[in-house]
Each structure stands twice: as structure tokens, then as C-alpha cells.
Design an enzyme around this catalytic site. Structure first.
Site, PDB file in Angstrom:
ATOM      1  N   THR A  35     -11.146 -43.626  58.441  1.00 29.36           N
ATOM      2  CA  THR A  35     -11.376 -43.605  57.100  1.00 29.36           C
ATOM      3  C   THR A  35     -12.543 -44.546  56.553  1.00 29.36           C
ATOM      4  OG1 THR A  35     -10.136 -43.736  55.199  1.00 29.36           O
ATOM      5  CG2 THR A  35      -9.492 -45.189  56.979  1.00 29.36           C
ATOM      6  N   ASN A  36     -12.397 -44.917  55.452  1.00 30.31           N
ATOM      7  CA  ASN A  36     -13.328 -46.185  54.938  1.00 30.31           C
ATOM      8  C   ASN A  36     -12.469 -46.996  53.946  1.00 30.31           C
ATOM      9  OD1 ASN A  36     -13.466 -45.047  51.995  1.00 30.31           O
ATOM     10  ND2 ASN A  36     -14.415 -43.185  53.052  1.00 30.31           N
ATOM     11  N   HIS A  37     -13.224 -47.923  53.341  1.00 34.88           N
ATOM     12  CA  HIS A  37     -12.725 -48.923  52.531  1.00 34.88           C
ATOM     13  C   HIS A  37     -12.304 -48.664  51.018  1.00 34.88           C
ATOM     14  CE1 HIS A  37     -12.686 -51.945  55.673  1.00 34.88           C
ATOM     15  NE2 HIS A  37     -13.974 -52.080  55.999  1.00 34.88           N
TER      16      HIS A  37
END
Ligand code: CTP
Length: 399
Positions: A208-210
Site C-alpha cells: 500500500t502507500n501512505h
């Protein structure tokens, strides 16, 4: 913006920050609003009622039993807006639970107008899961709960929990009233994507990402306040669904694409604020990937570029907005994306700017439109940035 002709109830609860309520009252009055004050009994420990009644030229409503029994109903129907500032942990909890043991609570429950709440308390109280839960409940009820300031608190501790400055509360109130009154997006259907996507590798892991989703949710909330029918497609976030929007929770890029593909044709405005994974595992391993050698190689496949798909299938009257998150050569990359994806507007976030991008409550953006016009804005709260973006969209669609 002038608040001429606006009727505002200012609810004050018993906090050391009650003195800021006096400043807020003056600011509201200077902006042209007619203000009536409601206090909880605890306020008298901090600021005398005489201060408020002298400044408003009318009595303060503070006792349920001294005034006419229906005073709370009269106030609740009179007002265009109710502000509770400062709101203590106790008042927040009572509002969240619908309790009614004092004048302020009675007015809160009787109010037909939008409500803005500005919390004020010590850092540990503010961060307590119960208080955060109550804030969450209030937001889901459609109450506009403002962030707190961060810094030194009356206790000497440092952190969030400080009442926003009266000027900041006034700005939020002005925005809310303008936009509520303006309904600039009435009759428009707006699709907004937000948050990250999660690409599962096996039953326990994902890529995923932030992205926190805050920017997309702020856009959804504001578009809804401006009268739009909002469809929010969101990857996993910790945020409550904004009150009144159609909410479609999704997990993966594929799921986000399928959800959007089903409904993009009926939309007037499409805003892709989500941080969609560009690559994903071709399949989810049925069993947990076991630890083996010193290195592990993953093969990922490109996901569908949803924004590009929307650009390729854009209807004659549709307005398409993309985001670009760049770390270098920001403007050139954003302009390239605007052209490649057939966008009408691109919102550029540069991670080179402090306070911009993922996780922050603030953002600093540059808006580049199809005609090549470029506008750079200062660092602002994500809600204010949402207003700038929507203002630009409204301006461009009405050309
Ligand atoms: N986007 C999308 N679908 C994807 C990837 C991105 O719809 N599979 C959208 C995002 O929502 C955003 C825009 O494309 O509005 C730009 O995303 P960004 O990650 O900045 O750019 P990419 O086109 O993915 O290019 P790169 O990662 O190489 O910068």
C-alpha cells in the site's frame, strides 16, 4: 466575508479557554452577525455572564429552569448557525450521546442549523480514545468538528487540544456559511476517489502507500456542503464517511476501477484524489508466503490507470480532475499527466514542499488547467485546499 444578517448562537462551555469565546463573540459581531450566547453552568468559574450579556446587549441563556421553558426551542429555530467554542470533553460527550441536562445541550438538540464545534482540553484528554470516539460520532452526525491547535497548553503540557484561535474559527464559520448559502454545486453529481489502495500478496500481507484519504474526504465534505450529490469511492482509511455522501468502500485498485467504471458515465465532475497502486501482484497467494532465501523477488503487474480510462471515456460535458504527487521536476510531470490523461484540471502536490502531501492536515498545491493557466496556493488546511480546488472547478465549468 461579511456575516451581515446571520444569526449565530455561540455556546460556551467551562474551559480555561472560555475567555477566547469573548474574542470570538467580538469577531462575529464585527463581521456583522447577530450573536446570542448560551453557557454551561461551569463557565461562571472562568468568565462572568455579565461579560457576555454586556457585549450582546441581551441576557445569556444558561439555566434551563429560569427562562421561559421553550427558550431552547426558540433559539434552536432562530439561528443560522450554532458554534460551540470552547467545547470541553464533557460537552463533546453529551452532544455525542444526545444528553440534555443544561441549557447548552437543550439548544444543541433543538438546533435545526449547521453546528460547528471547536474542542479545547488537555492533550491526554483530547487523545483519549473515548473523546476521539465522541468526535467521530459527532462527525458522522454531520457536525463540523474543527481540529484543535497544537502547542503549549494551560497545564504546561504540549500537544494537540488547544482551542483554535478565534480568527481561525471565524474563517471556518465564514466558509461554511458562504458555501452552505452558495450551493455552487447544486444539481451536480460528483464522483471522488480517496485514500490508498491495498494490494494483497497473501492472506496476511499487502502492498500500500501512505495516503490518509484526508484530501479526498475534505473534497467530498465540501462538495456535499455546496449542494452536490457526492459519490465517494474510498480505499481503506481511518476516517468516518462524511455525512450525507454516497460511500463505496473498496480495497484494491481493481475493485476501485470496477466500482468507478460502473458509475462514471452519470457523473458531471470526476475527481481522482486516490493514491492508486500502479502495480499489484497478479494473484493472491492462497497460503502465507514462507520465509526462504536471503532475498525475495516479487513480480507485480500494472493496474489499470483509472484516471486515464476516465480521460479516454470522458463525456462531452464531463469535467475530469487528476492529482499528481511528484518528488522532482514537479510542474513538467504534472503538465505531462494533464495532457496524457485528457484532464481538465490537475492538482499538483510536490513533496518538496514542507507540510504537503500524505498524512498532514495541511497541503500546498498548484492547480494547472487545460488552458495552461497555473495557480500556486500557500500552505493551507486540507479543507481550505478543497475549497480552492472546488472554486477553480466551479469557475472553469461556468466559462
Ligand atoms: N491514478 C489512477 N489509477 C492508477 C494510478 C493513478 O487513476 N492506477 C490517478 C491518481 O488517482 C491521480 C493520478 O492518476 O489522480 C496521478 O497519479 P500519480 O501516482 O501521481 O501518477 P501516475 O500516473 O501513476 O504516474 P507516476 O506514478 O509515474 O508519477
Amino acid at each position: 466575508m461579511s456575516l451581515e444578517g446571520k444569526k449565530i448562537i455561540l455556546g460556551i462551555s467551562g474551559s480555561i479557554a472560555a475567555y477566547k469565546g469573548v474574542y470570538l463573540l467580538r469577531l462575529l459581531q464585527k463581521s456583522g452577525a447577530e450573536v446570542k450566547v448560551v453557557c454551561t453552568p461551569a463557565v461562571s468559574h472562568f468568565v462572568g455572564e455579565l461579560t457576555f450579556s454586556s457585549l450582546t446587549g441581551t441576557s445569556v441563556f444558561s439555566g434551563l429552569w429560569e427562562e421561559k421553558w421553550s427558550e431552547h426551542v426558540a433559539l434552536g429555530t432562530w439561528a443560522d448557525l450554532m458554534i460551540i467554542a470552547p467545547a470541553t470533553a464533557n460537552t463533546l460527550a453529551k452532544c455525542a450521546q444526545g444528553l440534555c441536562d443544561n441549557a447548552l445541550q437543550a439548544v444543541y438538540l433543538a438546533a435545526r442549523c449547521p453546528v460547528v464545534i471547536a474542542p479545547a482540553m488537555d492533550v491526554d484528554m483530547y487523545l483519549h480514545p473515548r473523546v476521539q470516539h465522541n468526535i467521530h460520532i459527532l462527525k458522522t452526525d454531520g457536525v463540523h468538528v474543527l481540529e484543535t491547535g497544537t502547542g503549549y497548553l494551560a497545564s504546561g503540557l504540549q500537544g494537540p487540544g488547544r482551542l483554535l484561535e478565534p480568527e481561525e474559527i471565524l474563517t471556518s464559520v465564514q466558509q461554511l456559511l458562504t458555501h452552505n448559502a452558495g450551493k455552487k454545486l447544486a444539481d451536480k453529481r460528483v464522483l471522488i476517489s480517496a485514500g490508498p489502495t491495498q494490494e494483497a500478496l497473501d492472506p496476511v500481507r499487502y502492498i500500500t502507500n501512505h495516503s490518509s484519504g484526508k484530501m479526498g474526504y475534505a473534497l467530498a465534505e465540501m462538495a456535499q456542503a455546496w449542494g452536490a450529490e457526492v459519490h465517494l469511492v474510498s480505499g481503506p482509511t481511518a476516517l468516518p464517511a462524511p455525512h450525507g455522501v454516497h460511500f463505496y468502500p473498496v480495497v484494491s485498485a481493481k475493485e476501485m476501477f470496477e466500482t468507478i467504471k460502473d458509475m462514471h458515465k452519470e457523473q458531471d465532475i470526476l475527481i481522482m484524489a486516490a493514491a492508486v497502486s500502479d502495480y499489484a501482484p497478479p494473484a493472491i497467494q492462497a497460503e502465507k508466503i514462507k520465509k526462504q532465501g536471503d532475498t525475495l523477488e516479487l513480480t507485480l503487474h500494472k493496474t489499470t490507470d483509472i484516471l486515464k480510462y476516465l480521460g479516454n471515456h470522458k463525456g462531452m460535458e464531463q469535467f475530469l480532475v487528476g492529482f499528481a504527487l511528484e518528488t522532482n521536476n514537479a510542474r513538467a510531470h504534472a503538465e505531462q499527466k494533464l495532457r496524457d490523461k485528457n484532464l481538465d484540471l490537475i492538482v499538483l502536490n510536490s513533496l518538496e514542499d514542507k507540510g504537503a502531501g500524505f498524512g498532514h492536515n495541511t497541503n500546498k498545491v498548484t492547480l494547472i488547467d487545460r488552458g495552461g493557466e497555473v495557480q500556486t496556493y500557500p500552505l493551507k488546511s486540507k479543507k481550505e485546499v478543497a475549497v480552492d480546488i472546488l472554486e477553480k472547478i466551479v469557475q472553469l465549468i461556468s466559462l
